[in-house]
Enzyme design. Structure first.
Site, mmCIF file in Angstrom:
data_model
loop_
_atom_site.group_PDB
_atom_site.id
_atom_site.type_symbol
_atom_site.label_atom_id
_atom_site.label_comp_id
_atom_site.label_asym_id
_atom_site.label_seq_id
_atom_site.Cartn_x
_atom_site.Cartn_y
_atom_site.Cartn_z
ATOM 1 N N SER A 230 47.469 81.134 78.340
ATOM 2 C CA SER A 230 47.185 81.407 79.750
ATOM 3 C C SER A 230 48.308 80.827 80.595
ATOM 4 C CB SER A 230 45.861 80.757 80.156
ATOM 5 O OG SER A 230 45.815 80.679 81.571
ATOM 6 N N HIS B 212 47.867 85.869 78.652
ATOM 7 C CA HIS B 212 46.628 85.872 79.445
ATOM 8 C C HIS B 212 46.973 85.515 80.898
ATOM 9 C CE1 HIS B 212 42.221 85.471 79.860
ATOM 10 N NE2 HIS B 212 42.474 84.433 80.655
ATOM 11 N N ASP C 88 45.453 84.913 84.663
ATOM 12 C CA ASP C 88 44.234 84.586 85.407
ATOM 13 C C ASP C 88 44.406 84.917 86.891
ATOM 14 O OD1 ASP C 88 42.408 83.400 83.423
ATOM 15 O OD2 ASP C 88 44.046 81.961 83.153
ATOM 16 N N MET D 108 42.694 85.042 90.524
ATOM 17 C CA MET D 108 41.573 84.427 91.266
ATOM 18 C C MET D 108 41.735 84.705 92.753
ATOM 19 S SD MET D 108 41.320 80.770 89.342
ATOM 20 C CE MET D 108 41.661 80.623 87.580
ATOM 21 N N HIS E 147 42.686 88.763 83.361
ATOM 22 C CA HIS E 147 41.311 88.281 83.556
ATOM 23 C C HIS E 147 41.069 88.198 85.064
ATOM 24 C CE1 HIS E 147 38.504 84.487 82.948
ATOM 25 N NE2 HIS E 147 37.858 85.511 83.468
ATOM 26 N N MET F 123 39.115 87.277 88.099
ATOM 27 C CA MET F 123 38.037 86.442 88.649
ATOM 28 C C MET F 123 37.992 86.730 90.141
ATOM 29 S SD MET F 123 38.862 83.110 86.361
ATOM 30 C CE MET F 123 40.434 83.823 85.851
ATOM 31 N N MET G 196 33.356 82.724 78.290
ATOM 32 C CA MET G 196 33.926 81.598 79.045
ATOM 33 C C MET G 196 33.289 80.302 78.547
ATOM 34 S SD MET G 196 36.231 82.728 81.109
ATOM 35 C CE MET G 196 36.553 81.130 81.837
ATOM 36 N N GLY H 79 37.836 79.125 87.075
ATOM 37 C CA GLY H 79 38.455 78.639 88.313
ATOM 38 C C GLY H 79 39.665 77.747 88.104
ATOM 39 N N PHE H 80 39.658 76.959 87.032
ATOM 40 C CA PHE H 80 40.752 75.999 86.849
ATOM 41 C C PHE H 80 41.066 75.818 85.371
ATOM 42 C CE2 PHE H 80 38.535 75.090 90.746
ATOM 43 C CZ PHE H 80 39.572 74.965 91.668
ATOM 44 N N GLY I 273 42.514 73.253 82.251
ATOM 45 C CA GLY I 273 42.408 71.829 81.929
ATOM 46 C C GLY I 273 41.008 71.240 81.932
ATOM 47 N N ASP J 226 37.685 81.546 76.075
ATOM 48 C CA ASP J 226 38.601 81.034 77.112
ATOM 49 C C ASP J 226 38.020 79.787 77.765
ATOM 50 O OD1 ASP J 226 40.362 80.737 79.264
ATOM 51 O OD2 ASP J 226 39.839 82.646 80.222
ATOM 52 N N GLY K 165 45.459 77.487 77.709
ATOM 53 C CA GLY K 165 46.426 77.202 78.777
ATOM 54 C C GLY K 165 47.028 75.829 78.608
ATOM 55 N N SER K 166 46.292 74.804 79.025
ATOM 56 C CA SER K 166 46.854 73.443 79.011
ATOM 57 C C SER K 166 47.250 73.009 77.598
ATOM 58 C CB SER K 166 45.879 72.449 79.640
ATOM 59 O OG SER K 166 44.594 72.621 79.104
#
Ligand code: DX5
Ligand code: ZN
Length: 208
Positions: free
Chosen positions: A5, A30, A32, A34, A63, A65, A134, A139-140, A142, A172, A192-193
């Site tokens: 991500s 990926h 994201d 938002m 994705h 959102m 999910m 939303g975030f 990490g 995810d 992601g992180s």
């Protein structure tokens, strides 16, 4: 498959980051999106997807959102989304939106928030190429992996196998080498992180 991500990538160097994860063994990118309404964060939009498409050697797994995704699916597909995933909670008519995504030439995906019942997406699976579980509140990046969502993966695997559906299961949120093991019934790991905070090749290999 592994889909890093880019939410956790260096936004000032997205081309470099995408090429680096591709080189390191990633399968998809990926993305994201938002809107500050469906989730309390704003990230990237259509022009950035269009720019990423020009430089990405890998499929773009977008994705959304966003509220009322029907207003924007055409733009995101024209911009180069390969997979386009909408939230079941974000639209009054997910069936129509998923059909529209396919008509426009992209691969439709459906996803749900952790608190949403799996029953809301099961009837939609025949319209989808992808179902995204999910394992954090969207939303975030990490955040910590939510163990209570693993059951959804197993139930989806049973349903997809029993009905011989052509639908990949993606997971995810909070994915790392340990939590990935718990999700072994999924086909695609978004991370992601975990990927972007390490040596990319080591991180991707450990997920696989
Ligand atoms: C969260 C996003 C995720 C996020 C995952 O709303 O959908 O794709 O980037 O980040 P990590 O892997 O750090 O949990
Ligand atoms: Zn995501």
């Amino acid at each position: 498959m592994v889909a890093p991500s880019i939410l956790s990538a260096d936004f000032a160097n997205l081309e470099k980051e995408i090429k680096a994860v591709a080189e390191a063994g990633a399968d998809w990118i990926h993305v994201d999106v938002m809107d500050g309404r469906f989730v309390p964060n704003i990230t990237i939009g259509i022009p950035v997807v269009k720019s990423l498409k020009k430089v990405s050697p890998l499929p773009l797994d977008v994705h959304l959102m966003i509220e009322e995704p029907e207003r924007y699916v055409e733009d995101f597909i024209k911009a180069g989304s390969d997979y386009l995933t909408i939230h079941v909670e974000a639209t009054k008519d997910p069936v129509a939106v998923l059909r529209r995504i396919r008509e426009l030439g992209a691969k439709p995906g459906i996803t749900l928030r952790p608190k949403t019942s799996l029953a809301t997406v099961l009837p939609l699976l025949p319209l989808c190429d992808l179902v995204l579980v999910m394992t954090v509140e969207p939303g975030f990046g990490g955040q910590s992996f939510m163990h209570d969502q693993i059951e959804k993966i197993s139930k989806l695997r049973q349903e997809i196998n029993a009905k011989k559906l052509n639908c990949l299961i993606e997971v995810d949120g909070g994915i790392n080498a340990e939590t990935a093991k718990l999700c072994h019934e999924a086909d695609v790991f978004v991370a992601g992180s975990y990927v972007f905070s390490k040596d990319y090749k080591t991180a991707i290999a450990s997920l696989k």
